[in-house]
Design a protein around this motif. Structure first.
Motif, PDB file in Angstrom:
ATOM      1  N   ILE A 130       0.841  -0.994   0.236  1.00 23.85           N
ATOM      2  CA  ILE A 130       0.066   0.030   0.049  1.00 23.85           C
ATOM      3  C   ILE A 130       0.973   1.389   0.058  1.00 23.85           C
ATOM      4  CG2 ILE A 130      -1.986  -1.055   1.221  1.00 23.85           C
ATOM      5  CD1 ILE A 130      -1.092   0.362   3.641  1.00 23.85           C
ATOM      6  N   ALA A 131       0.311   2.224  -0.410  1.00 22.09           N
ATOM      7  CA  ALA A 131       0.941   3.847  -0.483  1.00 22.09           C
ATOM      8  C   ALA A 131      -0.035   4.866  -0.214  1.00 22.09           C
ATOM      9  CB  ALA A 131       1.863   3.808  -1.736  1.00 22.09           C
ATOM     10  N   TRP A 132       0.141   5.735   0.656  1.00 22.57           N
ATOM     11  CA  TRP A 132      -0.676   6.899   0.564  1.00 22.57           C
ATOM     12  C   TRP A 132       0.063   7.894  -0.412  1.00 22.57           C
ATOM     13  CZ3 TRP A 132      -5.048   6.866   2.941  1.00 22.57           C
ATOM     14  CH2 TRP A 132      -5.290   5.913   3.914  1.00 22.57           C
ATOM     15  N   VAL A 133      -0.798   8.668  -1.173  1.00 27.54           N
ATOM     16  CA  VAL A 133      -0.594   9.600  -2.145  1.00 27.54           C
ATOM     17  C   VAL A 133      -1.281  10.719  -1.975  1.00 27.54           C
ATOM     18  CG1 VAL A 133      -0.005   9.969  -4.611  1.00 27.54           C
ATOM     19  CG2 VAL A 133       0.188   7.886  -3.697  1.00 27.54           C
ATOM     20  N   PRO A 134      -0.852  12.120  -2.017  1.00 26.43           N
ATOM     21  CA  PRO A 134      -1.900  13.072  -2.165  1.00 26.43           C
ATOM     22  C   PRO A 134      -2.563  13.098  -3.175  1.00 26.43           C
ATOM     23  CG  PRO A 134       0.455  13.945  -1.426  1.00 26.43           C
ATOM     24  CD  PRO A 134       0.567  12.457  -2.062  1.00 26.43           C
ATOM     25  N   GLU A 135      -3.989  13.240  -3.020  1.00 26.01           N
ATOM     26  CA  GLU A 135      -4.695  13.126  -4.020  1.00 26.01           C
ATOM     27  C   GLU A 135      -4.485  13.951  -5.290  1.00 26.01           C
ATOM     28  OE1 GLU A 135      -9.544  12.619  -4.121  1.00 26.01           O
ATOM     29  OE2 GLU A 135      -9.041  14.529  -3.183  1.00 26.01           O
ATOM     30  N   ALA A 136      -4.040  15.190  -4.996  1.00 25.21           N
ATOM     31  CA  ALA A 136      -3.596  16.307  -6.014  1.00 25.21           C
ATOM     32  C   ALA A 136      -2.396  15.921  -6.869  1.00 25.21           C
ATOM     33  CB  ALA A 136      -3.685  17.698  -5.455  1.00 25.21           C
ATOM     34  N   ASP A 137      -1.631  14.901  -6.260  1.00 29.63           N
ATOM     35  CA  ASP A 137      -0.412  14.378  -6.952  1.00 29.63           C
ATOM     36  C   ASP A 137      -0.555  13.389  -7.990  1.00 29.63           C
ATOM     37  OD1 ASP A 137       2.080  13.590  -7.406  1.00 29.63           O
ATOM     38  OD2 ASP A 137       2.685  13.294  -5.490  1.00 29.63           O
ATOM     39  N   LYS A 138      -0.951  14.039  -9.269  1.00 32.10           N
ATOM     40  CA  LYS A 138      -1.363  13.042 -10.149  1.00 32.10           C
ATOM     41  C   LYS A 138      -0.162  12.400 -10.658  1.00 32.10           C
ATOM     42  CE  LYS A 138      -5.453  15.560 -11.512  1.00 32.10           C
ATOM     43  NZ  LYS A 138      -6.246  15.052 -10.561  1.00 32.10           N
ATOM     44  N   ALA A 139       1.278  12.884 -10.702  1.00 30.70           N
ATOM     45  CA  ALA A 139       2.283  12.318 -10.973  1.00 30.70           C
ATOM     46  C   ALA A 139       2.443  11.087 -10.293  1.00 30.70           C
ATOM     47  CB  ALA A 139       3.500  13.263 -11.037  1.00 30.70           C
ATOM     48  N   SER A 140       2.629  11.042  -9.200  1.00 27.55           N
ATOM     49  CA  SER A 140       2.820   9.840  -8.336  1.00 27.55           C
ATOM     50  C   SER A 140       1.571   8.946  -8.287  1.00 27.55           C
ATOM     51  CB  SER A 140       2.839  10.122  -6.663  1.00 27.55           C
ATOM     52  OG  SER A 140       4.023  11.099  -6.663  1.00 27.55           O
ATOM     53  N   ARG A 141       0.271   9.286  -8.514  1.00 26.18           N
ATOM     54  CA  ARG A 141      -0.951   8.415  -8.713  1.00 26.18           C
ATOM     55  C   ARG A 141      -0.704   7.840 -10.070  1.00 26.18           C
ATOM     56  NH1 ARG A 141      -5.997  11.780  -7.833  1.00 26.18           N
ATOM     57  NH2 ARG A 141      -7.143   9.635  -8.243  1.00 26.18           N
ATOM     58  N   ASN A 142      -0.474   8.409 -11.219  1.00 27.57           N
ATOM     59  CA  ASN A 142       0.167   8.023 -12.522  1.00 27.57           C
ATOM     60  C   ASN A 142       1.037   6.672 -12.371  1.00 27.57           C
ATOM     61  OD1 ASN A 142      -2.101   9.203 -13.650  1.00 27.57           O
ATOM     62  ND2 ASN A 142      -0.641  10.925 -14.606  1.00 27.57           N
ATOM     63  N   PHE A 143       2.162   7.189 -11.515  1.00 26.73           N
ATOM     64  CA  PHE A 143       3.202   6.003 -11.233  1.00 26.73           C
ATOM     65  C   PHE A 143       2.741   4.804 -10.837  1.00 26.73           C
ATOM     66  CE2 PHE A 143       6.127   4.105  -8.296  1.00 26.73           C
ATOM     67  CZ  PHE A 143       7.301   3.798  -9.208  1.00 26.73           C
ATOM     68  N   TYR A 144       2.142   4.794  -9.685  1.00 23.73           N
ATOM     69  CA  TYR A 144       1.677   3.608  -9.039  1.00 23.73           C
ATOM     70  C   TYR A 144       0.546   2.845  -9.942  1.00 23.73           C
ATOM     71  CZ  TYR A 144       3.824   4.826  -4.711  1.00 23.73           C
ATOM     72  OH  TYR A 144       4.835   4.790  -3.546  1.00 23.73           O
ATOM     73  N   GLU A 145      -0.119   3.647 -10.782  1.00 24.61           N
ATOM     74  CA  GLU A 145      -1.211   3.040 -11.760  1.00 24.61           C
ATOM     75  C   GLU A 145      -0.378   2.363 -12.765  1.00 24.61           C
ATOM     76  OE1 GLU A 145      -4.020   5.865 -13.282  1.00 24.61           O
ATOM     77  OE2 GLU A 145      -4.684   6.449 -11.346  1.00 24.61           O
ATOM     78  N   ARG A 146       0.740   2.833 -13.150  1.00 23.88           N
ATOM     79  CA  ARG A 146       1.589   2.001 -14.257  1.00 23.88           C
ATOM     80  C   ARG A 146       2.166   0.691 -13.739  1.00 23.88           C
ATOM     81  NH1 ARG A 146       3.242   7.337 -15.388  1.00 23.88           N
ATOM     82  NH2 ARG A 146       5.303   6.920 -14.184  1.00 23.88           N
ATOM     83  N   LEU A 147       2.191   0.709 -12.531  1.00 26.09           N
ATOM     84  CA  LEU A 147       2.549  -0.576 -11.533  1.00 26.09           C
ATOM     85  C   LEU A 147       1.607  -1.409 -11.739  1.00 26.09           C
ATOM     86  CD1 LEU A 147       4.888   0.968  -8.654  1.00 26.09           C
ATOM     87  CD2 LEU A 147       5.693   0.228 -11.103  1.00 26.09           C
ATOM     88  N   GLY A 148       0.542  -1.130 -11.883  1.00 29.97           N
ATOM     89  CA  GLY A 148      -0.643  -2.010 -11.449  1.00 29.97           C
ATOM     90  C   GLY A 148      -1.412  -1.739 -10.312  1.00 29.97           C
ATOM     91  N   TRP A 149      -1.008  -0.727  -9.665  1.00 34.59           N
ATOM     92  CA  TRP A 149      -1.662  -0.404  -8.375  1.00 34.59           C
ATOM     93  C   TRP A 149      -2.986   0.359  -8.537  1.00 34.59           C
ATOM     94  CZ3 TRP A 149       1.826   0.136  -3.353  1.00 34.59           C
ATOM     95  CH2 TRP A 149       3.004  -0.852  -3.465  1.00 34.59           C
ATOM     96  N   ALA A 150      -3.870   0.533  -7.535  1.00 38.74           N
ATOM     97  CA  ALA A 150      -5.073   1.163  -7.875  1.00 38.74           C
ATOM     98  C   ALA A 150      -5.602   1.712  -6.600  1.00 38.74           C
ATOM     99  CB  ALA A 150      -6.067   0.290  -8.548  1.00 38.74           C
TER     100      ALA A 150
END
Length: 180
Positions: A130-150
């Motif tokens: 698991i990871a916590w990401v600021p909702e407004a941090d689209k770059a980090s959210r996109n990174f985790y999505e590319r890893l297959g995390w949701a």
């Protein structure tokens, strides 16, 4: 690209890890966090403990340290559901946080960091991250999505120096496929 690698962080790496954390957050989160919160990021003691516990891996490119990941068993309060209950796999869930300096981004360092951390965590019995990401941090959210995390639907709002900071929790498998 020069030789890239992932290595356990040592006490000799502390100053560079703190610098990367401080400078990257100041750049990425200057609109989300007040200056006094960003100025308080020089928590050497916390980093020293994480390094001693073997929870920090560093990414290198050539002679440069370009990023790091902190990964260990997730504390119950981090993995708990919104109602406070623990999922069945709470004891085998890892908390992962990765950071790569923007100037070294998009070169695979973050993926290599999470892949190696995931391998080590799985060897120790962890089943997911698991990871916590600021909702407004689209770059980090996109990174985790590319890893297959949701996102798992869990959100929290932190008091960041009097300013609310909303974070979303993402989760995924620890086995990360590296590109060819």
């Amino acid at each position: 690209m020069a030789d890239a690698g992932v290595h356990p962080a040592t006490a000799a790496d502390l100053a560079e890890i703190v610098r990367i954390h401080r400078e990257t957050w100041r750049l990425a989160y200057s609109e989300l966090l007040p200056p006094e919160v960003l100025d308080a990021l020089d928590a050497d003691d916390a980093w020293a403990l994480a390094v001693r516990q073997g929870a920090v891996l560093k990414a290198t490119e050539g002679e440069w340290t370009v990023g790091f990941v902190v990964a260990s068993k997730a504390p119950d309060e981090e993995v708990a559901m919104a109602d406070g209950s623990l999922p069945a796999d709470a004891a085998t869930t890892a908390l992962v946080s990765v950071l790569v300096e923007p100037r070294w981004g998009r070169r695979g360092h973050g993926t290599r960091l999470v892949a190696e951390a995931g391998r080590k965590l799985a060897e120790g019995g962890a089943t997911r991250g698991i990871a916590w990401v600021p909702e407004a941090d689209k770059a980090s959210r996109n990174f985790y999505e590319r890893l297959g995390w949701a996102g798992d639907g869990t959100v929290r709002t932190l008091d960041a120096g009097g300013r609310p900071l909303r974070e979303v929790r993402v989760t995924g498998e620890l086995s990360v496929r590296l590109g060819d």
